[in-house]
Enzyme design. Structure first.
Site, PDB file in Angstrom:
ATOM      1  N   GLU A 169       7.185   3.816  -1.325  1.00 31.90           N
ATOM      2  CA  GLU A 169       7.943   2.611  -1.653  1.00 31.90           C
ATOM      3  C   GLU A 169       7.048   1.381  -1.546  1.00 31.90           C
ATOM      4  O   GLU A 169       5.993   1.419  -0.948  1.00 31.90           O
ATOM      5  CB  GLU A 169       9.155   2.463  -0.725  1.00 31.90           C
ATOM      6  CG  GLU A 169       8.912   2.776   0.745  1.00 31.90           C
ATOM      7  CD  GLU A 169       7.890   1.913   1.421  1.00 31.90           C
ATOM      8  OE1 GLU A 169       7.880   0.687   1.158  1.00 31.90           O
ATOM      9  OE2 GLU A 169       7.089   2.432   2.211  1.00 31.90           O
ATOM     10  N   GLU A 311       3.815   3.174   0.612  1.00 35.60           N
ATOM     11  CA  GLU A 311       3.314   3.615  -0.701  1.00 35.60           C
ATOM     12  C   GLU A 311       3.402   5.120  -0.884  1.00 35.60           C
ATOM     13  O   GLU A 311       3.075   5.639  -1.946  1.00 35.60           O
ATOM     14  CB  GLU A 311       1.861   3.188  -0.942  1.00 35.60           C
ATOM     15  CG  GLU A 311       1.581   1.710  -0.848  1.00 35.60           C
ATOM     16  CD  GLU A 311       0.118   1.368  -1.096  1.00 35.60           C
ATOM     17  OE1 GLU A 311      -0.680   2.284  -1.409  1.00 35.60           O
ATOM     18  OE2 GLU A 311      -0.239   0.180  -0.970  1.00 35.60           O
TER      19      GLU A 311
END
Length: 344
Positions: A169, A311
């Site tokens: 994310e 991420e």
């Protein structure tokens, strides 16, 4: 709505056969530790005695948060869109790791404040708006946005099939959203649920803790995961939640990343408890509340590397361990096959 998930049968014939196969290998029983547990889990997920991880995909879900206006991050909201561009250009940590581990990478724009100016083959548009409303002032998402996000996440799995998914994310302010979800769904207080995120100093941390406490005091706790996602979620967290449920329904393994991904997993587990067998918690983040939430979920992470990037960087590092577990189950010799004497 994501499809129902088939609960794994840890005591059925397939599980017994895989355990017997592992015990027949040229090693003391159980000596490969959690790699043996992973091999069994993957066999049950794929419903085969010899699982394979011949395809893997990383999806990074990105969105902005209205609560960022409260000064809960040392970075401006513009960084979300800038990092999306960096993912697509191949310069981010997850971009490097995806190449290193032969893992297809896509970025899902769930509601970044500024959309990318040009199309890109790795960019998927699932925008629900230009950032959420502020969770401090009322629900961050509407109930319809929650349902659309869940459906979008599940549909991505149908469109991008893989044996394993590493979900990440990106979103300035999303550790505040995750902290509020944690505070509203556990008995832990706001300070226990709120970390420094992207590097807040002490005054910033105190401000962020106050925002989380005030938001939950105003909107309340709940056992209803959809209501929690509406009140405190982010577009990317809700879509990630749907993707986890969709991946499990498709009998794929889900590598869970750090604090924000665990927030999505916690909400998804409330929607369908059968998801638990499909989750592999790849690492424990240096974001202090993460270890507490893993303990609440009785989850044992594979790695502890002091990561706090997000991420999907921690999730994808679990992929070589899954591949190793599959290889050991498939290729390691048995005592009988290798002519090695078993223990007496």
């Amino acid at each position: 709505m994501p499809a129902p998930i088939t609960a794994l049968d840890w005591r059925g014939p397939l599980a017994d056969a895989v355990r017997a196969e592992l015990d027949s290998k040229t090693k003391p029983p159980g000596s490969l530790g959690r790699l043996e547990t992973l091999a069994l889990q993957l066999a049950l997920i794929q419903n085969v005695p010899r699982p394979r991880l011949d395809s893997a995909r990383c999806l990074v879900f990105a969105a902005d948060h209205g609560v960022a206006a409260q000064g809960v991050s040392p970075y401006p909201q513009a960084v979300t869109a800038q990092m999306v561009a960096n993912f697509l250009a191949g310069g981010a940590a997850i971009s490097v790791l995806a190449r290193e581990f032969d893992c297809a990478l896509s970025v899902v724009d769930c509601g970044v404040l500024s959309a990318q100016p040009t199309p890109h083959p790795q960019l998927l548009d699932r925008r629900l708006g230009a950032g959420t409303a502020s969770l401090l002032e009322g629900p961050a998402l509407s109930p319809q946005q929650v349902e659309t996000a869940l459906a979008n996440g599940a549909a991505l799995i149908d469109a991008l099939p893989a044996r394993a998914y590493a979900f990440g994310e990106m979103g300035i302010g999303n550790t505040t959203s995750a902290a509020a979800l944690m505070h509203a769904s556990t008995a832990l207080d706001a300070a226990q649920c709120t970390g420094r995120g992207t590097g807040l100093d002490d005054p910033g941390l105190a401000r962020k803790q106050a925002v989380v406490a005030d938001a939950v005091a105003r909107q309340g706790r709940s056992e209803d995961p959809r209501l929690l996602l509406s009140r405190y979620g982010g577009f990317e967290i809700a879509t990630l939640c749907g993707a986890m449920l969709g991946a499990a329904a498709a009998r794929s393994v889900v590598l869970v990343d750090g604090f924000i991904a665990t927030a999505a997993a916690a909400m998804a587990l409330r929607i369908d408890r059968a998801l638990r067998g499909y989750l592999v918690f790849a690492h424990v983040s240096a974001e202090a509340p993460h270890a507490r939430w893993l303990a609440e979920l009785q989850a044992e992470p594979l790695l502890d590397l002091g990561l706090r990037l997000g991420e999907g960087s921690g999730a994808i590092l679990g992929l070589p361990l899954l591949r190793a577990a599959c290889a050991l189950l498939a290729d390691m010799a048995t005592f009988a096959g290798a002519g090695v004497t078993e223990r007496t």
